[in-house]
Write a protein that holds these residues in place. Sequence first.
Motif, PDB file in Angstrom:
ATOM      1  N   ASP A  17       0.829  -1.212   0.000  1.00  0.00           N
ATOM      2  CA  ASP A  17       0.000   0.000   0.000  1.00  0.00           C
ATOM      3  C   ASP A  17       0.861   1.259   0.000  1.00  0.00           C
ATOM      4  O   ASP A  17       0.518   2.249  -0.650  1.00  0.00           O
ATOM      5  N   ARG A  18       1.984   1.239   0.692  1.00  0.00           N
ATOM      6  CA  ARG A  18       2.888   2.395   0.702  1.00  0.00           C
ATOM      7  C   ARG A  18       3.517   2.592  -0.670  1.00  0.00           C
ATOM      8  O   ARG A  18       3.733   3.729  -1.099  1.00  0.00           O
ATOM      9  N   VAL A  20       2.062   1.759  -3.575  1.00  0.00           N
ATOM     10  CA  VAL A  20       0.982   2.328  -4.394  1.00  0.00           C
ATOM     11  C   VAL A  20       0.816   3.810  -4.081  1.00  0.00           C
ATOM     12  O   VAL A  20       0.692   4.643  -4.994  1.00  0.00           O
ATOM     13  N   GLU A  21       0.838   4.163  -2.812  1.00  0.00           N
ATOM     14  CA  GLU A  21       0.699   5.561  -2.408  1.00  0.00           C
ATOM     15  C   GLU A  21       1.855   6.404  -2.952  1.00  0.00           C
ATOM     16  O   GLU A  21       1.645   7.494  -3.482  1.00  0.00           O
ATOM     17  N   ARG A  39      -2.595  -2.330  -7.841  1.00  0.00           N
ATOM     18  CA  ARG A  39      -2.087  -3.561  -7.233  1.00  0.00           C
ATOM     19  C   ARG A  39      -2.352  -4.697  -8.207  1.00  0.00           C
ATOM     20  O   ARG A  39      -3.411  -4.741  -8.843  1.00  0.00           O
TER      21      ARG A  39
END
Length: 119
Positions: A17-18, A20-21, A39
């Motif tokens: 998630d980090r 992707v962010e 993802r």
Amino acid sequence: MIRHIVFFTAKDKADIDRIVEGLSILTSIPYARRLEIARNRKSDQLGDEIDVVVYGEFDSETELAAYKTHDLYREAIRCVRPLRELRFAADYELPTDVHFAGTAGLSHVARRSRSAGRG
């Protein structure tokens, strides 16, 4: 049009998630016709190693080069590089580099012959 596709693997799956962010910063760069950060669904039976995909479309080499030299591109690298293990990138031009493409409504698009125009 240039298609730019980049695949990332995470060193630690908890950081996906980090990643992707961090990559989402790229969507603020104005040079892409289309830019997607996603993802990987990991639904392929032969391999599920890739964690994150970046897909971009650019009108020209000039636009792609401007994207890659933008300050936000460097910021995304700074955020993501420590979290990723592998990065694979590929660029190709439509229709010059495409051998065959098929969709529901099209039979195929043949690659431009390098001998076209020679006579």
